[in-house]
Design a protein around this motif. Structure first.
Motif, PDB file in Angstrom:
ATOM      1  N   LEU A  32     -16.271 -53.330  19.939  1.00  0.00           N
ATOM      2  CA  LEU A  32     -16.258 -52.458  18.769  1.00  0.00           C
ATOM      3  C   LEU A  32     -16.389 -50.986  19.178  1.00  0.00           C
ATOM      4  O   LEU A  32     -15.793 -50.107  18.538  1.00  0.00           O
ATOM      5  CB  LEU A  32     -17.396 -52.843  17.826  1.00  0.00           C
ATOM      6  N   ALA A  33     -17.146 -50.711  20.224  1.00  0.00           N
ATOM      7  CA  ALA A  33     -17.272 -49.330  20.690  1.00  0.00           C
ATOM      8  C   ALA A  33     -15.928 -48.799  21.205  1.00  0.00           C
ATOM      9  O   ALA A  33     -15.568 -47.633  20.973  1.00  0.00           O
ATOM     10  CB  ALA A  33     -18.334 -49.237  21.780  1.00  0.00           C
ATOM     11  N   ARG A  34     -15.147 -49.643  21.890  1.00  0.00           N
ATOM     12  CA  ARG A  34     -13.829 -49.214  22.368  1.00  0.00           C
ATOM     13  C   ARG A  34     -12.862 -49.012  21.209  1.00  0.00           C
ATOM     14  O   ARG A  34     -12.047 -48.087  21.212  1.00  0.00           O
ATOM     15  CB  ARG A  34     -13.282 -50.246  23.357  1.00  0.00           C
ATOM     16  N   ARG A  35     -12.977 -49.869  20.191  1.00  0.00           N
ATOM     17  CA  ARG A  35     -12.118 -49.693  19.022  1.00  0.00           C
ATOM     18  C   ARG A  35     -12.457 -48.397  18.287  1.00  0.00           C
ATOM     19  O   ARG A  35     -11.573 -47.733  17.737  1.00  0.00           O
ATOM     20  CB  ARG A  35     -12.273 -50.877  18.075  1.00  0.00           C
ATOM     21  N   GLN A  95     -20.729 -48.403  13.288  1.00  0.00           N
ATOM     22  CA  GLN A  95     -21.806 -49.092  12.589  1.00  0.00           C
ATOM     23  C   GLN A  95     -21.853 -50.566  12.964  1.00  0.00           C
ATOM     24  O   GLN A  95     -22.938 -51.120  13.201  1.00  0.00           O
ATOM     25  CB  GLN A  95     -21.623 -48.935  11.070  1.00  0.00           C
ATOM     26  N   LEU A  96     -20.708 -51.213  13.049  1.00  0.00           N
ATOM     27  CA  LEU A  96     -20.672 -52.616  13.468  1.00  0.00           C
ATOM     28  C   LEU A  96     -21.107 -52.759  14.923  1.00  0.00           C
ATOM     29  O   LEU A  96     -21.798 -53.725  15.288  1.00  0.00           O
ATOM     30  CB  LEU A  96     -19.264 -53.171  13.275  1.00  0.00           C
ATOM     31  N   ALA A  97     -20.726 -51.817  15.766  1.00  0.00           N
ATOM     32  CA  ALA A  97     -21.128 -51.890  17.170  1.00  0.00           C
ATOM     33  C   ALA A  97     -22.640 -51.757  17.321  1.00  0.00           C
ATOM     34  O   ALA A  97     -23.268 -52.506  18.079  1.00  0.00           O
ATOM     35  CB  ALA A  97     -20.412 -50.791  17.964  1.00  0.00           C
ATOM     36  N   LEU A  98     -23.222 -50.805  16.609  1.00  0.00           N
ATOM     37  CA  LEU A  98     -24.674 -50.629  16.700  1.00  0.00           C
ATOM     38  C   LEU A  98     -25.424 -51.803  16.077  1.00  0.00           C
ATOM     39  O   LEU A  98     -26.532 -52.140  16.513  1.00  0.00           O
ATOM     40  CB  LEU A  98     -25.069 -49.317  16.012  1.00  0.00           C
ATOM     41  N   ARG A  99     -24.837 -52.441  15.069  1.00  0.00           N
ATOM     42  CA  ARG A  99     -25.461 -53.643  14.507  1.00  0.00           C
ATOM     43  C   ARG A  99     -25.481 -54.773  15.532  1.00  0.00           C
ATOM     44  O   ARG A  99     -26.478 -55.490  15.673  1.00  0.00           O
ATOM     45  CB  ARG A  99     -24.710 -54.074  13.252  1.00  0.00           C
TER      46      ARG A  99
END
Length: 225
Positions: A106-109, A124-128
């Motif tokens: 998710l961070a790369r996206r 937000q999804l990556a940090l979750r």
């Protein structure tokens, strides 16, 4: 995936091993009247429900027999209740790695996004996923190194140096407390065992003439004063 079927057999040991479809639930009641009881117990059994869920999510769910999966879950449950938590530790470690992979994906996206709203959603999804990974590792650390348990006796602490314990005072200690006398509460002495007034008593003196009764002539003119 096909629908689930239920097959009831009369005996636990069959002369020939029966081959059932992967989605068949096999029960072995001792009598015809017990079929409903066995079905009710199976419906609330955690292993049976978990096996049905695993078949829906697993990549090999169509090939795995339902009864074999229930038996495997029963073995893992028995090992965990007896204190063997190696399976639980393996689950937590592998899940932490999976969540870390989700975070990195998710961070790369997010960095490849051209719109700010997409960037914000991916981050937000990556940090979750990162927070869930940390929680999973904390759970694993709690299993490996459980915190020490301390049994502390409750006490009431006043604002000053006074401390009141809630426990029951022993009888011997209570009697000693009642018999104890504070020496500072006695008559103040000049020295230990001596009184402050060390002189001899004086002789009795007569009346003081200046303290005699006031005569009529010396009284005030206004009797109200």
């Amino acid at each position: 995936m096909g629908s689930k079927r239920i097959v009831a057999t009369k005996n636990k040991a069959l002369e020939k091993p029966a081959v059932h479809a992967p989605n068949t639930l096999v029960i072995r009641p001792s009598s015809a009247e017990e079929v409903q009881n066995v079905l009710a117990r199976t419906a609330v059994a955690p292993t049976a429900n978990a096996a049905l869920t695993l078949k829906e999510y697993s990549a090999v769910g169509d090939q795995v027999e339902l009864m074999a999966l229930i038996d495997a879950l029963a073995d893992q449950t028995k090992a965990a209740t007896e204190g063997n938590l190696r399976r639980a530790e393996s689950i937590l470690v592998t899940q932490a790695h999976t969540l870390d992979a989700v975070f990195n994906n998710l961070a790369r996206r997010a960095i490849r996004s051209e719109r700010m709203d997409h960037l914000d959603s991916y981050l937000q999804l990556a940090l979750r996923a990162q927070r869930q990974c940390r929680t999973t590792l904390e759970a694993f650390a709690g299993i490996k190194n459980p915190p020490p348990v301390a049994f502390v006796k409750q006490a009431n602490i006043a604002n000053g140096p006074q401390q009141v314990n809630n426990g029951v005072q022993p009888a011997r200690q209570a009697s000693r407390t009642r018999d104890t006398k504070n020496p500072h509460n006695g008559v103040l002495e000049a020295q230990d065992g001596e009184r402050m007034d060390t002189g001899t008593p004086g002789a009795t003196i007569g009346a003081d003439p200046t303290m005699a009764t006031v005569e009529k002539i010396d009284r005030a003119k206004n009797p109200r004063r």
